[in-house]
Design a protein around this motif. Structure first.
Motif, PDB file in Angstrom:
ATOM      1  N   TYR A 189      62.376   6.773  17.840  1.00 28.67           N
ATOM      2  CA  TYR A 189      61.519   5.625  17.537  1.00 28.67           C
ATOM      3  C   TYR A 189      60.602   5.327  18.721  1.00 28.67           C
ATOM      4  CZ  TYR A 189      60.139   0.865  16.294  1.00 28.67           C
ATOM      5  OH  TYR A 189      59.426  -0.270  16.013  1.00 28.67           O
ATOM      6  N   GLY A 190      61.134   5.413  19.925  1.00 31.11           N
ATOM      7  CA  GLY A 190      60.327   5.212  21.120  1.00 31.11           C
ATOM      8  C   GLY A 190      59.192   6.220  21.199  1.00 31.11           C
ATOM      9  N   ALA A 191      59.486   7.479  20.878  1.00 32.67           N
ATOM     10  CA  ALA A 191      58.459   8.520  20.889  1.00 32.67           C
ATOM     11  C   ALA A 191      57.401   8.238  19.817  1.00 32.67           C
ATOM     12  CB  ALA A 191      59.098   9.888  20.670  1.00 32.67           C
ATOM     13  N   ALA A 192      57.837   7.811  18.640  1.00 28.70           N
ATOM     14  CA  ALA A 192      56.896   7.499  17.556  1.00 28.70           C
ATOM     15  C   ALA A 192      55.991   6.333  17.962  1.00 28.70           C
ATOM     16  CB  ALA A 192      57.655   7.169  16.273  1.00 28.70           C
ATOM     17  N   CYS A 193      56.560   5.314  18.580  1.00 35.57           N
ATOM     18  CA  CYS A 193      55.768   4.164  19.015  1.00 35.57           C
ATOM     19  C   CYS A 193      54.809   4.566  20.130  1.00 35.57           C
ATOM     20  CB  CYS A 193      56.680   3.035  19.481  1.00 35.57           C
ATOM     21  SG  CYS A 193      57.539   2.209  18.139  1.00 35.57           S
ATOM     22  N   GLU A 194      55.281   5.382  21.053  1.00 40.38           N
ATOM     23  CA  GLU A 194      54.418   5.839  22.144  1.00 40.38           C
ATOM     24  C   GLU A 194      53.226   6.614  21.592  1.00 40.38           C
ATOM     25  OE1 GLU A 194      54.763   8.870  25.887  1.00 40.38           O
ATOM     26  OE2 GLU A 194      56.473   7.552  25.490  1.00 40.38           O
ATOM     27  N   GLU A 195      53.471   7.438  20.581  1.00 40.95           N
ATOM     28  CA  GLU A 195      52.380   8.191  19.957  1.00 40.95           C
ATOM     29  C   GLU A 195      51.337   7.260  19.346  1.00 40.95           C
ATOM     30  OE1 GLU A 195      52.558  10.625  16.051  1.00 40.95           O
ATOM     31  OE2 GLU A 195      53.037  12.028  17.681  1.00 40.95           O
ATOM     32  N   LYS A 196      51.813   6.122  18.805  1.00 48.15           N
ATOM     33  CA  LYS A 196      50.903   5.132  18.216  1.00 48.15           C
ATOM     34  C   LYS A 196      50.274   4.233  19.273  1.00 48.15           C
ATOM     35  CE  LYS A 196      53.735   3.135  15.261  1.00 48.15           C
ATOM     36  NZ  LYS A 196      54.267   2.341  14.134  1.00 48.15           N
ATOM     37  N   GLY A 197      50.781   4.316  20.509  1.00 47.82           N
ATOM     38  CA  GLY A 197      50.250   3.480  21.583  1.00 47.82           C
ATOM     39  C   GLY A 197      50.704   2.037  21.510  1.00 47.82           C
ATOM     40  N   ILE A 198      51.919   1.833  21.037  1.00 52.70           N
ATOM     41  CA  ILE A 198      52.441   0.470  20.860  1.00 52.70           C
ATOM     42  C   ILE A 198      53.884   0.427  21.339  1.00 52.70           C
ATOM     43  CG2 ILE A 198      53.188   0.869  18.477  1.00 52.70           C
ATOM     44  CD1 ILE A 198      52.156  -1.985  17.875  1.00 52.70           C
ATOM     45  N   SER A 199      54.314  -0.718  21.804  1.00 49.64           N
ATOM     46  CA  SER A 199      55.702  -0.855  22.246  1.00 49.64           C
ATOM     47  C   SER A 199      56.625  -0.986  21.036  1.00 49.64           C
ATOM     48  CB  SER A 199      55.863  -2.086  23.139  1.00 49.64           C
ATOM     49  OG  SER A 199      55.728  -3.268  22.372  1.00 49.64           O
ATOM     50  N   ARG A 200      57.876  -0.664  21.240  1.00 51.58           N
ATOM     51  CA  ARG A 200      58.857  -0.846  20.160  1.00 51.58           C
ATOM     52  C   ARG A 200      58.879  -2.300  19.710  1.00 51.58           C
ATOM     53  NH1 ARG A 200      62.499   2.211  23.893  1.00 51.58           N
ATOM     54  NH2 ARG A 200      62.781   4.306  23.044  1.00 51.58           N
ATOM     55  N   SER A 201      58.865  -3.217  20.671  1.00 53.52           N
ATOM     56  CA  SER A 201      58.933  -4.645  20.332  1.00 53.52           C
ATOM     57  C   SER A 201      57.763  -5.080  19.464  1.00 53.52           C
ATOM     58  CB  SER A 201      58.968  -5.500  21.604  1.00 53.52           C
ATOM     59  OG  SER A 201      60.160  -5.287  22.304  1.00 53.52           O
ATOM     60  N   ASP A 202      56.556  -4.679  19.855  1.00 53.39           N
ATOM     61  CA  ASP A 202      55.382  -5.051  19.065  1.00 53.39           C
ATOM     62  C   ASP A 202      55.442  -4.428  17.676  1.00 53.39           C
ATOM     63  OD1 ASP A 202      54.335  -6.639  21.070  1.00 53.39           O
ATOM     64  OD2 ASP A 202      52.979  -5.090  21.823  1.00 53.39           O
ATOM     65  N   PHE A 240      70.521  -5.845  18.183  1.00 53.04           N
ATOM     66  CA  PHE A 240      70.993  -5.106  17.025  1.00 53.04           C
ATOM     67  C   PHE A 240      71.454  -3.737  17.497  1.00 53.04           C
ATOM     68  CE2 PHE A 240      66.607  -3.934  17.421  1.00 53.04           C
ATOM     69  CZ  PHE A 240      66.544  -2.598  17.042  1.00 53.04           C
ATOM     70  N   ARG A 241      72.228  -3.072  16.668  1.00 52.08           N
ATOM     71  CA  ARG A 241      72.798  -1.785  17.062  1.00 52.08           C
ATOM     72  C   ARG A 241      72.051  -0.661  16.374  1.00 52.08           C
ATOM     73  NH1 ARG A 241      77.838  -2.229  19.506  1.00 52.08           N
ATOM     74  NH2 ARG A 241      78.635  -4.338  19.474  1.00 52.08           N
ATOM     75  N   LEU A 242      71.769   0.389  17.154  1.00 45.48           N
ATOM     76  CA  LEU A 242      71.085   1.564  16.640  1.00 45.48           C
ATOM     77  C   LEU A 242      71.519   2.738  17.505  1.00 45.48           C
ATOM     78  CD1 LEU A 242      68.852   2.464  14.607  1.00 45.48           C
ATOM     79  CD2 LEU A 242      67.227   2.155  16.468  1.00 45.48           C
ATOM     80  N   ASP A 243      71.777   3.860  16.866  1.00 45.99           N
ATOM     81  CA  ASP A 243      72.225   5.019  17.635  1.00 45.99           C
ATOM     82  C   ASP A 243      71.120   5.477  18.598  1.00 45.99           C
ATOM     83  OD1 ASP A 243      70.855   7.641  16.332  1.00 45.99           O
ATOM     84  OD2 ASP A 243      71.237   6.103  14.805  1.00 45.99           O
ATOM     85  N   THR A 244      71.537   6.100  19.673  1.00 45.72           N
ATOM     86  CA  THR A 244      70.629   6.503  20.742  1.00 45.72           C
ATOM     87  C   THR A 244      69.582   7.501  20.257  1.00 45.72           C
ATOM     88  OG1 THR A 244      72.341   6.122  22.383  1.00 45.72           O
ATOM     89  CG2 THR A 244      70.505   7.519  23.064  1.00 45.72           C
ATOM     90  N   GLU A 245      69.980   8.463  19.453  1.00 47.93           N
ATOM     91  CA  GLU A 245      69.037   9.477  18.978  1.00 47.93           C
ATOM     92  C   GLU A 245      67.883   8.838  18.201  1.00 47.93           C
ATOM     93  OE1 GLU A 245      68.911  13.391  16.067  1.00 47.93           O
ATOM     94  OE2 GLU A 245      70.844  12.604  16.711  1.00 47.93           O
ATOM     95  N   THR A 246      68.206   7.916  17.308  1.00 53.78           N
ATOM     96  CA  THR A 246      67.178   7.233  16.519  1.00 53.78           C
ATOM     97  C   THR A 246      66.310   6.355  17.416  1.00 53.78           C
ATOM     98  OG1 THR A 246      68.609   7.275  14.584  1.00 53.78           O
ATOM     99  CG2 THR A 246      66.768   5.725  14.539  1.00 53.78           C
ATOM    100  N   TRP A 247      66.917   5.651  18.365  1.00 53.11           N
ATOM    101  CA  TRP A 247      66.174   4.778  19.275  1.00 53.11           C
ATOM    102  C   TRP A 247      65.170   5.590  20.093  1.00 53.11           C
ATOM    103  CZ3 TRP A 247      64.878  -0.008  19.551  1.00 53.11           C
ATOM    104  CH2 TRP A 247      64.425  -0.572  20.741  1.00 53.11           C
ATOM    105  N   GLU A 248      65.600   6.729  20.603  1.00 54.80           N
ATOM    106  CA  GLU A 248      64.708   7.577  21.396  1.00 54.80           C
ATOM    107  C   GLU A 248      63.567   8.132  20.537  1.00 54.80           C
ATOM    108  OE1 GLU A 248      64.727   7.795  24.660  1.00 54.80           O
ATOM    109  OE2 GLU A 248      66.495   6.501  24.710  1.00 54.80           O
TER     110      GLU A 248
END
Length: 58
Positions: free
Chosen positions: A22-35, A12-20
């Motif tokens: 989202y990655g930071a938000a997931c990292e803070e939660k201790g979970i991968s983006r995929s999970d 799927f398509r998502l702009d880079t700023e949002t993807w990055e």
């Protein structure tokens, strides 16, 4: 680490700023983006199925 059944990749398509961010938000939660995405999608599907069942019994 537990092994998983192979799953096909989805694109799927998502702009880079949002993807990055989202990655930071997931990292803070201790979970991968995929999970995180899988959990969200499963919750949405379960809610959809509940609404369908409720509508079919009305």
């Amino acid at each position: 680490m537990a092994t998983r059944d192979p799953m096909p990749n989805r694109v799927f398509r998502l702009d880079t700023e949002t993807w990055e961010a989202y990655g930071a938000a997931c990292e803070e939660k201790g979970i991968s983006r995929s999970d995180d995405l899988r959990m969200y999608i499963k919750r949405e599907v379960a809610a959809f199925k509940r609404r369908q069942r409720a509508e079919s019994t009305d």
